[in-house]
Design a protein around this motif. Structure first.
Motif, short mmCIF file in Angstrom:
data_model
loop_
_atom_site.label_atom_id
_atom_site.label_comp_id
_atom_site.label_asym_id
_atom_site.label_seq_id
_atom_site.Cartn_x
_atom_site.Cartn_y
_atom_site.Cartn_z
N ASP A 1 0.83 -1.20 0.00
CA ASP A 1 0.00 0.00 0.00
C ASP A 1 0.87 1.25 0.00
OD1 ASP A 1 -2.59 -0.85 -0.18
OD2 ASP A 1 -3.07 -0.64 1.95
N GLU A 2 0.39 2.28 -0.67
CA GLU A 2 1.04 3.59 -0.61
C GLU A 2 1.02 4.08 0.84
OE1 GLU A 2 0.70 7.43 -3.45
OE2 GLU A 2 -1.16 6.81 -2.49
N ALA A 3 2.16 4.54 1.32
CA ALA A 3 2.26 5.02 2.71
C ALA A 3 1.47 6.31 2.88
CB ALA A 3 3.71 5.22 3.09
N SER A 4 0.85 6.45 4.06
CA SER A 4 0.05 7.65 4.35
C SER A 4 0.64 8.38 5.55
CB SER A 4 -1.40 7.26 4.66
OG SER A 4 -2.00 6.62 3.57
N ALA A 5 0.63 9.70 5.48
CA ALA A 5 1.04 10.53 6.61
C ALA A 5 -0.20 10.75 7.49
CB ALA A 5 1.59 11.86 6.13
N ILE A 6 -0.20 10.14 8.66
CA ILE A 6 -1.41 10.08 9.50
C ILE A 6 -1.45 11.23 10.49
CG2 ILE A 6 -2.70 8.67 11.15
CD1 ILE A 6 -1.32 6.21 9.88
N ASP A 7 -2.60 11.88 10.55
CA ASP A 7 -2.82 12.94 11.54
C ASP A 7 -3.68 12.43 12.70
OD1 ASP A 7 -2.46 15.62 12.38
OD2 ASP A 7 -4.51 16.09 11.78
N GLN A 8 -4.69 11.59 12.40
CA GLN A 8 -5.57 11.04 13.44
C GLN A 8 -6.06 9.67 13.03
OE1 GLN A 8 -8.97 13.50 14.42
NE2 GLN A 8 -9.87 11.96 15.77
N GLU A 9 -6.23 8.77 14.03
CA GLU A 9 -6.74 7.43 13.80
C GLU A 9 -8.09 7.26 14.49
OE1 GLU A 9 -3.96 4.47 14.98
OE2 GLU A 9 -2.51 4.95 13.41
N ILE A 10 -9.03 6.63 13.80
CA ILE A 10 -10.38 6.40 14.32
C ILE A 10 -10.72 4.93 14.13
CG2 ILE A 10 -12.85 6.94 14.00
CD1 ILE A 10 -11.84 9.64 12.75
N TYR A 11 -11.34 4.34 15.15
CA TYR A 11 -11.89 2.99 15.00
C TYR A 11 -13.34 3.13 14.54
CZ TYR A 11 -13.68 -1.66 15.94
OH TYR A 11 -14.27 -2.89 15.80
N PHE A 12 -13.72 2.32 13.52
CA PHE A 12 -15.08 2.41 13.01
C PHE A 12 -15.52 1.04 12.50
CE2 PHE A 12 -18.17 3.94 9.63
CZ PHE A 12 -19.17 4.24 10.55
N ALA A 13 -16.70 0.59 12.91
CA ALA A 13 -17.17 -0.73 12.50
C ALA A 13 -18.68 -0.83 12.61
CB ALA A 13 -16.52 -1.82 13.37
N ILE A 14 -19.24 -1.78 11.88
CA ILE A 14 -20.64 -2.19 12.04
C ILE A 14 -20.63 -3.70 12.26
CG2 ILE A 14 -22.91 -2.34 10.98
CD1 ILE A 14 -22.22 0.14 9.34
N THR A 15 -21.34 -4.14 13.28
CA THR A 15 -21.36 -5.56 13.60
C THR A 15 -22.73 -5.94 14.17
OG1 THR A 15 -20.14 -7.33 14.75
CG2 THR A 15 -20.47 -5.27 15.97
N ASP A 16 -22.87 -7.21 14.52
CA ASP A 16 -24.12 -7.70 15.10
C ASP A 16 -24.14 -7.46 16.61
OD1 ASP A 16 -24.69 -8.66 12.61
OD2 ASP A 16 -24.28 -10.77 13.07
N ASP A 17 -25.26 -7.02 17.12
CA ASP A 17 -25.49 -7.00 18.57
C ASP A 17 -26.59 -8.02 18.83
OD1 ASP A 17 -26.23 -6.60 21.20
OD2 ASP A 17 -25.93 -4.43 21.12
N ARG A 18 -26.20 -9.22 19.21
CA ARG A 18 -27.16 -10.31 19.36
C ARG A 18 -28.14 -10.04 20.50
NH1 ARG A 18 -26.05 -14.51 16.14
NH2 ARG A 18 -23.97 -14.64 15.22
N ALA A 19 -27.67 -9.38 21.55
CA ALA A 19 -28.55 -9.10 22.69
C ALA A 19 -29.66 -8.13 22.27
CB ALA A 19 -27.75 -8.51 23.85
N ALA A 20 -29.31 -7.13 21.47
CA ALA A 20 -30.30 -6.14 21.03
C ALA A 20 -31.06 -6.60 19.79
CB ALA A 20 -29.61 -4.82 20.73
N LYS A 21 -30.55 -7.67 19.15
CA LYS A 21 -31.15 -8.19 17.91
C LYS A 21 -31.16 -7.14 16.80
CE LYS A 21 -34.04 -11.46 20.46
NZ LYS A 21 -35.40 -11.94 20.74
N LYS A 22 -30.06 -6.36 16.77
CA LYS A 22 -29.91 -5.30 15.77
C LYS A 22 -28.43 -5.15 15.41
CE LYS A 22 -33.68 -2.28 17.41
NZ LYS A 22 -33.96 -0.92 17.96
N PRO A 23 -28.16 -4.64 14.22
CA PRO A 23 -26.79 -4.22 13.94
C PRO A 23 -26.43 -3.02 14.81
CG PRO A 23 -28.09 -4.41 11.92
CD PRO A 23 -29.05 -4.46 13.06
N VAL A 24 -25.14 -2.86 15.07
CA VAL A 24 -24.68 -1.73 15.88
C VAL A 24 -23.47 -1.09 15.20
CG1 VAL A 24 -23.24 -3.19 17.37
CG2 VAL A 24 -23.99 -0.95 18.18
N MET A 25 -23.48 0.22 15.14
CA MET A 25 -22.35 1.00 14.62
C MET A 25 -21.48 1.41 15.81
SD MET A 25 -22.42 4.32 12.08
CE MET A 25 -23.66 5.17 13.08
N ILE A 26 -20.18 1.14 15.70
CA ILE A 26 -19.25 1.40 16.80
C ILE A 26 -18.14 2.32 16.29
CG2 ILE A 26 -17.69 0.36 18.49
CD1 ILE A 26 -19.22 -2.27 18.09
#
Length: 379
Positions: free
Chosen positions: A91-116
């Motif tokens: 991959d082309e190297a990137s000059a990073i200023d800020q890192e963010i975690y971002f995901a969508i997954t299953d929340d089985r307890a809520a019975k819905k997808p969840v954005m994190i």
């Protein structure tokens, strides 16, 4: 089913999520050529289906194409957590200023997808979750309405994202939702989603997990499966449509129905034994399928006894019996076998097995007890 980073990011890009320029390479020479095309300064990233690649030395920054070739040679010869590195992503190297975690997954307890999302993104997100959970933002998504733009904006505000990036973040969030939904994913993750020094948002890394039960409608994704992390017995089981998971015990189990299989394993443990596998032959299992299941169980040298627990509803007990006999002719098992047949054509099934030198049982408790005793003698 897990996808490699390069596979996940390729899918991301189809939904408008920006990713770095780069390609996958299987040799050091290919890595050098790709690095030359990208201007020399690149990141060489091992492609294995485990976490902790960076900490294991599987992710390296190269300042030019010659160093890219050298680092690719090193990484392609590695094993990370027991898995061989067969490909690297350049991959082309990137000059990073800020890192963010971002995901969508299953929340089985809520019975819905969840954005994190979390502004404390990067490789140590698990540590963030454990020590400062308040830094992780979660928003549930109505599966009928889908992700709404205002929800993505709310997340952007909650992680203190500068306003100038809200539009890009919303676009990426909506794209990731489409990835998750259309791929039958259980996880679509960007870690990290970065803001670069030149003010761009890029998905620097990607990870996807696909629901195995939905693969029948995802033929293009099924072709992407990497079997390096799968046990040979699990690969063979998939060919016959069997649900098989290798475990650490010594009593092989062949059962029809996931619930009955779990119950059988619990009762084995109740009597002091340990199951060697979870194996569900499913409803309507043919004799060919049963024979394949028995062959798979017997390839495990730790198996000292086998328990067959078949409830004949859709599955016919005589068909199961024929499969057992067919497999016995082929494999010539040397371990004791306990069989319990109840339901449709059970009498016919038991008659077929009369001369097969098998231990019979009337109840599950009796079958489990006998299989534990037989395993101890076999050991």
């Amino acid at each position: 089913m897990k996808l490699h980073e390069y596979q996940s990011k390729t899918i991301f890009s189809k939904y408008g999520i920006p990713i770095p320029k780069g390609r996958v390479a299987a040799t050091a020479d290919e890595a050098k050529q790709i690095a030359e095309e990208l201007g020399g300064r690149v990141v060489i990233k091992s492609q294995v289906l485990v976490g902790g690649r960076g900490k294991a030395g599987g992710v390296k920054l190269a300042k030019d194409s010659a160093e890219a070739e050298q680092l690719a040679t090193q990484i392609l010869g590695m094993e990370i957590k027991g898995l061989p590195v067969r490909k690297v992503l350049v991959d082309e190297a990137s000059a990073i200023d800020q890192e963010i975690y971002f995901a969508i997954t299953d929340d089985r307890a809520a019975k819905k997808p969840v954005m994190i999302a979390s502004a404390a993104g990067g490789i140590d997100i698990e540590e963030v979750a454990a020590k400062t959970p308040e830094k992780i933002i979660k928003v549930h998504i109505d599966p009928l309405l889908g992700l709404r733009e205002y929800q993505a904006r709310d997340v952007a505000v909650a992680i203190d994202l500068p306003r100038e990036y809200w539009k890009d973040f919303v676009k990426i969030a909506m794209g990731l939702w489409e990835v998750y939904k259309n791929s039958d994913a259980t996880l679509a993750e960007i870690n990290p989603l970065v803001i670069t020094k030149d003010k761009k948002m890029i998905a620097l890394d990607g990870k996807m997990m696909i629901d195995d039960n939905a693969l029948f409608r995802q033929p293009n994704l099924t072709e992407l499966r990497d079997t390096d992390e799968d046990a040979p017995s699990e690969i063979e089981a998939r060919k016959y449509g069997l649900s098989f998971i290798k475990l650490d015990g010594n009593i092989g189990c062949m059962v029809n129905g996931a619930g009955l299989a779990m119950t059988s394993m619990d009762v084995i443990k109740l009597f002091g034994g340990e199951p060697a596998n979870f194996l569900d032959v499913g409803g309507g299992a043919s004799s060919e399928k049963v024979a394949a299941a028995m062959r798979i169980i017997l390839t495990d040298p730790s198996v000292k006894a086998i328990l067959f627990n078949i409830f004949g509803g859709i599955t016919r007990c005589d068909e199961v019996a024929r499969g057992i006999l067919a497999a016995m002719e082929e494999v010539k098992p040397k371990v004791p076998m306990v069989v319990r047949l109840v339901g449709t054509n059970a009498e016919e099934g038991r008659r077929l097995l009369e001369n097969a030198n098998m231990i019979t049982a009337e109840t599950l408790a009796d079958a489990a007890k006998k299989s534990v005793e037989a395993a101890k003698k076999g050991s």
